[in-house]
Design a protein around this motif. Structure first.
Motif, PDB file in Angstrom:
ATOM      1  N   TYR A   1       0.723  -1.014  -0.117  1.00  0.00           N
ATOM      2  CA  TYR A   1       0.007  -0.026  -0.047  1.00  0.00           C
ATOM      3  C   TYR A   1       0.824   1.428   0.062  1.00  0.00           C
ATOM      4  N   LEU A   2       2.021   1.319   0.550  1.00  0.00           N
ATOM      5  CA  LEU A   2       2.864   2.573   0.927  1.00  0.00           C
ATOM      6  C   LEU A   2       3.592   2.587  -0.276  1.00  0.00           C
ATOM      7  N   VAL A   3       3.899   1.676  -1.269  1.00  0.00           N
ATOM      8  CA  VAL A   3       4.384   2.106  -2.444  1.00  0.00           C
ATOM      9  C   VAL A   3       3.661   3.150  -3.306  1.00  0.00           C
ATOM     10  N   ARG A   4       2.411   3.418  -3.087  1.00  0.00           N
ATOM     11  CA  ARG A   4       1.444   4.189  -3.853  1.00  0.00           C
ATOM     12  C   ARG A   4       0.841   5.313  -3.128  1.00  0.00           C
ATOM     13  N   HIS A   5       0.601   4.823  -1.962  1.00  0.00           N
ATOM     14  CA  HIS A   5      -0.348   5.934  -0.914  1.00  0.00           C
ATOM     15  C   HIS A   5       0.527   7.029  -0.800  1.00  0.00           C
ATOM     16  N   ASN A   6      -0.243   8.287  -0.732  1.00  0.00           N
ATOM     17  CA  ASN A   6       0.309   9.394  -0.403  1.00  0.00           C
ATOM     18  C   ASN A   6       1.266   9.905  -1.426  1.00  0.00           C
ATOM     19  N   GLY A   7       1.432   9.569  -2.516  1.00  0.00           N
ATOM     20  CA  GLY A   7       2.348   9.776  -3.666  1.00  0.00           C
ATOM     21  C   GLY A   7       3.487   8.665  -3.259  1.00  0.00           C
ATOM     22  N   GLY A   8       3.623   7.972  -2.578  1.00  0.00           N
ATOM     23  CA  GLY A   8       4.669   6.858  -2.502  1.00  0.00           C
ATOM     24  C   GLY A   8       5.661   7.057  -1.713  1.00  0.00           C
ATOM     25  N   TYR A   9       6.132   5.946  -1.157  1.00  0.00           N
ATOM     26  CA  TYR A   9       7.402   6.248  -0.192  1.00  0.00           C
ATOM     27  C   TYR A   9       8.561   5.557  -0.808  1.00  0.00           C
ATOM     28  N   ALA A  10       9.586   6.096  -0.311  1.00  0.00           N
ATOM     29  CA  ALA A  10      11.037   5.280  -0.607  1.00  0.00           C
ATOM     30  C   ALA A  10      10.929   3.841   0.194  1.00  0.00           C
ATOM     31  N   ALA A  11      11.771   2.909  -0.580  1.00  0.00           N
ATOM     32  CA  ALA A  11      11.691   1.592   0.022  1.00  0.00           C
ATOM     33  C   ALA A  11      12.194   1.673   1.454  1.00  0.00           C
ATOM     34  N   ASP A  12      13.346   2.440   1.870  1.00  0.00           N
ATOM     35  CA  ASP A  12      13.723   2.314   3.285  1.00  0.00           C
ATOM     36  C   ASP A  12      12.734   3.042   4.385  1.00  0.00           C
ATOM     37  N   GLN A  13      11.813   4.004   3.513  1.00  0.00           N
ATOM     38  CA  GLN A  13      10.960   4.445   4.557  1.00  0.00           C
ATOM     39  C   GLN A  13       9.642   3.781   4.745  1.00  0.00           C
ATOM     40  N   ILE A  14       9.280   2.801   3.634  1.00  0.00           N
ATOM     41  CA  ILE A  14       8.293   1.649   3.778  1.00  0.00           C
ATOM     42  C   ILE A  14       8.808   0.678   4.759  1.00  0.00           C
ATOM     43  N   ALA A  15       9.847   0.266   4.729  1.00  0.00           N
ATOM     44  CA  ALA A  15      10.663  -0.650   5.677  1.00  0.00           C
ATOM     45  C   ALA A  15      10.428  -0.070   7.214  1.00  0.00           C
ATOM     46  N   GLU A  16      10.929   1.100   7.493  1.00  0.00           N
ATOM     47  CA  GLU A  16      10.865   1.666   8.678  1.00  0.00           C
ATOM     48  C   GLU A  16       9.285   1.891   9.155  1.00  0.00           C
ATOM     49  N   LEU A  17       8.660   2.500   8.370  1.00  0.00           N
ATOM     50  CA  LEU A  17       7.233   2.581   8.823  1.00  0.00           C
ATOM     51  C   LEU A  17       6.357   1.504   9.079  1.00  0.00           C
ATOM     52  N   THR A  18       6.801   0.456   8.290  1.00  0.00           N
ATOM     53  CA  THR A  18       5.948  -0.901   8.672  1.00  0.00           C
ATOM     54  C   THR A  18       6.694  -1.627   9.921  1.00  0.00           C
ATOM     55  N   ALA A  19       7.915  -1.288  10.172  1.00  0.00           N
ATOM     56  CA  ALA A  19       8.475  -1.962  11.416  1.00  0.00           C
ATOM     57  C   ALA A  19       7.552  -0.969  12.661  1.00  0.00           C
TER      58      ALA A  19
END
Length: 163
Positions: free
Chosen positions: A66-84
């Protein structure tokens, strides 16, 4: 895309990138909190683990996808950190909210303002005394709740004062 829109996008990228580098909760507050509220409440109410994957409770969609495209998408490291961070919060009790929330609305802000880590121990910024000692006389939590609060604050300290 207009020049103004491009400048706004660049500014958003720089703010989100610098927030991620130093304070994961600032990233959440700046990018997500306006719609989703407090990260801990959102994680406990809206997310769940399914087969070891953090997913939206209603959509069933993995948070990482979801975070790949939500709110304009996030970088891979941000996705990993937010998910953690959200995974940890989804599995964390609401003890902080129950025992501390009447005076301290936000655990991340409490950590920023009042707590530092010295030799692996959370201590009060002003007193230098271990937070574990302070909480025995403050807030009214029982031993088990105090331990969960300390565990959460320790995790949050690492997210606020990001690696």
């Amino acid at each position: 895309m207009s020049t103004f829109s491009r400048l706004c996008a660049v500014a958003l990228f720089l703010v989100a990138g610098s927030a991620r580098a130093s304070d994961l909760h600032a990233l959440w507050d700046g990018q997500c909190g306006g719609c989703h509220g407090h990260a801990g409440d959102f994680a406990r109410e809206s997310l769940e683990m399914r087969a070891g994957v953090l997913t939206g409770r209603l959509s069933g969609q993995p948070v990482t996808a979801y975070l790949v495209r939500h709110n304009g998408g996030y970088a891979a490291d941000q996705i990993a950190e937010l998910t953690a961070m959200l995974t940890a919060q989804a599995g964390t009790s609401a003890d902080f909210r129950q025992f501390c929330g009447g005076c301290h609305d936000n655990a991340a802000q409490l950590v920023r303002d009042w707590v530092v880590q010295r030799e692996g121990v959370l201590v009060g910024l002003g007193s230098g005394r271990p937070l574990s000692e302070f909480l025995r006389r403050h807030g009214g939590a029982d031993d088990a709740s105090r331990e969960r609060i300390l565990e959460a604050l320790t995790r949050i300290q690492s997210e606020v004062n990001h690696r």
